[in-house]
Design an enzyme around this catalytic site. Structure first.
Site, PDB file in Angstrom:
ATOM      1  N   GLU A   8       4.288 -10.790  -6.312  1.00 56.26           N
ATOM      2  CA  GLU A   8       3.186 -10.846  -7.283  1.00 56.26           C
ATOM      3  C   GLU A   8       3.508 -10.158  -8.603  1.00 56.26           C
ATOM      4  O   GLU A   8       2.717 -10.224  -9.533  1.00 56.26           O
ATOM      5  CB  GLU A   8       1.920 -10.235  -6.664  1.00 56.26           C
ATOM      6  N   CYS A  47       5.248  -6.250   1.661  1.00 58.94           N
ATOM      7  CA  CYS A  47       5.651  -4.844   1.692  1.00 58.94           C
ATOM      8  C   CYS A  47       4.939  -4.083   2.821  1.00 58.94           C
ATOM      9  O   CYS A  47       5.200  -4.339   3.982  1.00 58.94           O
ATOM     10  CB  CYS A  47       5.412  -4.218   0.314  1.00 58.94           C
ATOM     11  N   TYR A  48       4.007  -3.197   2.504  1.00 55.55           N
ATOM     12  CA  TYR A  48       3.298  -2.501   3.577  1.00 55.55           C
ATOM     13  C   TYR A  48       2.646  -3.516   4.523  1.00 55.55           C
ATOM     14  O   TYR A  48       2.621  -3.323   5.737  1.00 55.55           O
ATOM     15  CB  TYR A  48       2.231  -1.570   2.978  1.00 55.55           C
ATOM     16  N   ASP A  74     -17.094 -10.967 -22.842  1.00 55.49           N
ATOM     17  CA  ASP A  74     -17.835 -11.175 -21.599  1.00 55.49           C
ATOM     18  C   ASP A  74     -19.291 -11.567 -21.859  1.00 55.49           C
ATOM     19  O   ASP A  74     -19.779 -12.564 -21.333  1.00 55.49           O
ATOM     20  CB  ASP A  74     -17.789  -9.923 -20.717  1.00 55.49           C
ATOM     21  N   LYS A 103     -10.724 -11.227 -16.273  1.00 56.51           N
ATOM     22  CA  LYS A 103     -10.944 -11.342 -17.722  1.00 56.51           C
ATOM     23  C   LYS A 103     -10.279 -12.599 -18.313  1.00 56.51           C
ATOM     24  O   LYS A 103     -10.878 -13.294 -19.124  1.00 56.51           O
ATOM     25  CB  LYS A 103     -10.361 -10.099 -18.396  1.00 56.51           C
ATOM     26  N   GLY A 126       0.838  -1.198   0.000  1.00 58.24           N
ATOM     27  CA  GLY A 126       0.000   0.000   0.000  1.00 58.24           C
ATOM     28  C   GLY A 126       0.867   1.240   0.000  1.00 58.24           C
ATOM     29  O   GLY A 126       2.057   1.170   0.307  1.00 58.24           O
ATOM     30  N   HIS A 157       7.898  -7.609  -3.669  1.00 53.35           N
ATOM     31  CA  HIS A 157       6.584  -7.977  -4.234  1.00 53.35           C
ATOM     32  C   HIS A 157       6.672  -9.285  -5.033  1.00 53.35           C
ATOM     33  O   HIS A 157       7.109  -9.263  -6.184  1.00 53.35           O
ATOM     34  CB  HIS A 157       6.085  -6.865  -5.154  1.00 53.35           C
TER      35      HIS A 157
END
Ligand code: XMP
Length: 515
Positions: free
Chosen positions: A173, A84-85, A229, A371, A57, A171
């Site tokens: 991710e 992290c945060y 979609d 998606k 964050g 991170h």
């Protein structure tokens, strides 16, 4: 076992990477949800996660009103990974110490693993990680140990294995962290002991069952645009309830060449779905004629769409449900750490007003999906690749790509230029690799020479961008050869165009569409 027994909870502190965490977890075939860090303890208990990830964050735990979690979250006996945060929140809550770093660490760093940890099981001893932080841990909470470090972060990873609490300063991710997915997998499978049950085959069956349960004997309407979609929604519903589904496709006059025929052919003829194609071209174009303001164009198209859809539904008979292709990113409650709602840049056209107006209940079978997952589900359900890998196309269509006044004539010029561009991009084998590629008709005329005569004609801009979610984008470095072919064909084949330009702006500061 249902598809949702093994869930991971991601508590969001407003990081731009929170959705990346969720997508990576889902890639590991584990179901997860993102909720704000302020989510109540009771709700967390009820959600019953097998593991909790605290996101990064933008705030500093040293600030007065820094976002926090309820300390009792750490008493749930569920493994927690703070990123992290999130790691700093862990430290702060457990009476460790966080201080500003002597140097902000941003970008690449080399991570060195120094102690055995389940989190780093099988991970290389040295690898590149991606950092983005201003504060760092200067004293770990009691009982924690350091398992990895970088040059600037003596405590790049810490853990309390007995209490199953883990913190990473980098991170895992993001793509640039080489062993990121491996580390996340270790957290999921070795530490949280979840099972990989979130698979597309089971998801299709699961979604079809859910639709049947929700809808019972009711009739469902579905607005079909031909995009990924709404197409996946239509196929899912058709598999679930067959002829009790009716799809409506509205031709609003601002579609691309051949779009209406393609949709009719695919859904009506191939999939045998009840499909009503409404020709409302004149109704839209009469109202759009001469309109210049982009937001006005969007409003007109949105409003007429609702009118047409409602009339058609009334004509068709009784419907209780409306199916929509809402995706997970539309549902995630965003966290505004620094306060203030985000600014509206463009009002996106959607059918949001419809369900209340027509007192219809919503069926949203893609609400839990990203998606790429909706695409994978579409493939599983047999949707043709042409639809699955279709580039996004905005609801207000070509109207917002005719810059300035909309007229039938200008739409025709744009439509033909767009067709040529797509043909060339496809024959160069680049269509799938590009997020969006299209033509824009500019509101200026320029002087040219054709044969021996002076011309004073329109300019087409070519836009081709890459992006992962449409939020940021970069222009594509199309080969010069291809640019040359596009320019030649557009100028030769589209009457009224004597110049083609290539848009080399990224987003931000540009947007993908010009209006
Ligand atoms: P911008 O232009 O904001 O576009 O960078 C981001 C993505 O959204 C699409 N877009 C729209 N889609 N209705 C839509 O359904 C709209 O009014 C609209 N405006 C932009 C755009 O094509 C890109 O994919």
């Amino acid at each position: 076992m249902s598809l949702h027994d093994h869930k991971i909870l991601i508590l969001d502190f407003g990081s731009q990477y929170t959705q990346n965490i969720a997508r990576k977890v889902r890639e590991c075939q584990v179901y997860c949800e993102i909720h704000p860090c302020t989510w109540e303890l009771e709700k967390i208990r009820e959600f019953n996660p097998k593991g909790i990830i605290l996101s990064g964050g933008p705030a500093s735990v040293l600030e007065k009103e820094a976002p926090q979690i309820d300390r009792n979250v750490l008493e749930l006996e569920v493994p927690v990974l703070g990123i992290c945060y999130g790691m700093q929140v862990l430290t702060h809550l457990l009476n460790g110490r966080v201080d500003p770093s002597p140097e902000r660490e941003f970008g690449r760093a080399e991570l060195m693993v120094k102690e055995f940890s389940h989190l780093f099981d099988g991970v290389k001893n040295k690898s590149i990680v991606w950092m983005s932080h201003g504060d760092r841990i200067s004293r770990m909470p009691e009982g924690f140990r350091t398992t990895a470090f970088t040059d600037n972060s003596p405590i790049a990873a810490m853990e309390h294995p007995l209490n199953k609490l883990y913190g990473l300063q980098f991170h895992p991710e993001v793509m640039h962290t080489q062993e990121g997915l491996h580390i996340l997998k270790n957290f999921l499978f070795k530490i949280c002991a979840v099972e990989a049950e979130w698979k597309m085959e089971s998801l299709a069956t699961f979604s079809i069952d859910n639709i049947r349960k929700q809808v019972g004997n009711g009739n469902v309407l579905c607005g079909l645009s031909g995009g990924v979609d709404s197409s996946v929604v239509a196929i899912l519903l058709h598999k679930a309830i067959g002829d009790r589904l009716t799809c409506i496709f509205v031709d609003n006059g601002v579609l691309r060449t051949g779009e209406r025929q393609k949709v009719a052919e695919t859904f009506r003829e191939h999939f045998k779905i009840n499909l009503i194609v409404v020709d409302a071209v004149d109704r839209f174009l009469d109202k759009l004629e001469g309109v210049e303001d982009p937001e006005k164009k969007r409003k007109i198209i949105g409003n007429i769409f609702i009118e047409v859809f409602e009339e058609e539904a009334n004509r068709l008979g009784d419907f209780e449900y409306l199916a929509q292709g809402t995706l997970y990113p539309d549902v995630i409650e965003s966290v505004s750490i620094k306060g203030g709602p985000s600014v509206m840049i463009k009002s996106h056209h959607n059918v949001g007003g419809l369900p209340e107006k027509m007192s219809l209940k919503l069926v949203e079978p893609l609400r839990e999906l990203f998606k790429d997952e909706a695409r994978a589900l579409g493939t599983e359900l047999g949707l043709p690749d042409e639809i699955i890998s279709r580039q996004p196309f905005p609801g207000p269509g070509l109207a917002i790509r005719v810059i300035g006044k909309v007229t039938r004539e200008r739409l025709d010029i744009l439509r033909l230029a767009d067709k040529i561009i797509l043909e060339e991009i496809k024959s160069a084998g680049l269509y799938k690799a590009i997020w969006q590629s299209f033509a824009v008709l500019l509101p200026v005329k320029t002087v040219g020479v054709m044969g021996d005569a002076r011309t004073y004609e329109n300019v087409i801009a070519l836009r081709a961008v890459n992006s992962t979610d449409g939020m940021t984008a970069d222009w594509v470095h199309l080969p010069y050869e291809l640019l040359g072919r596009i320019s030649n064909r557009v100028i030769n084949e589209v009457q009224g165009v004597n110049r083609v330009c290539y848009d080399i702006s990224s987003k931000p500061p540009g947007t993908i569409e010009w209006e």
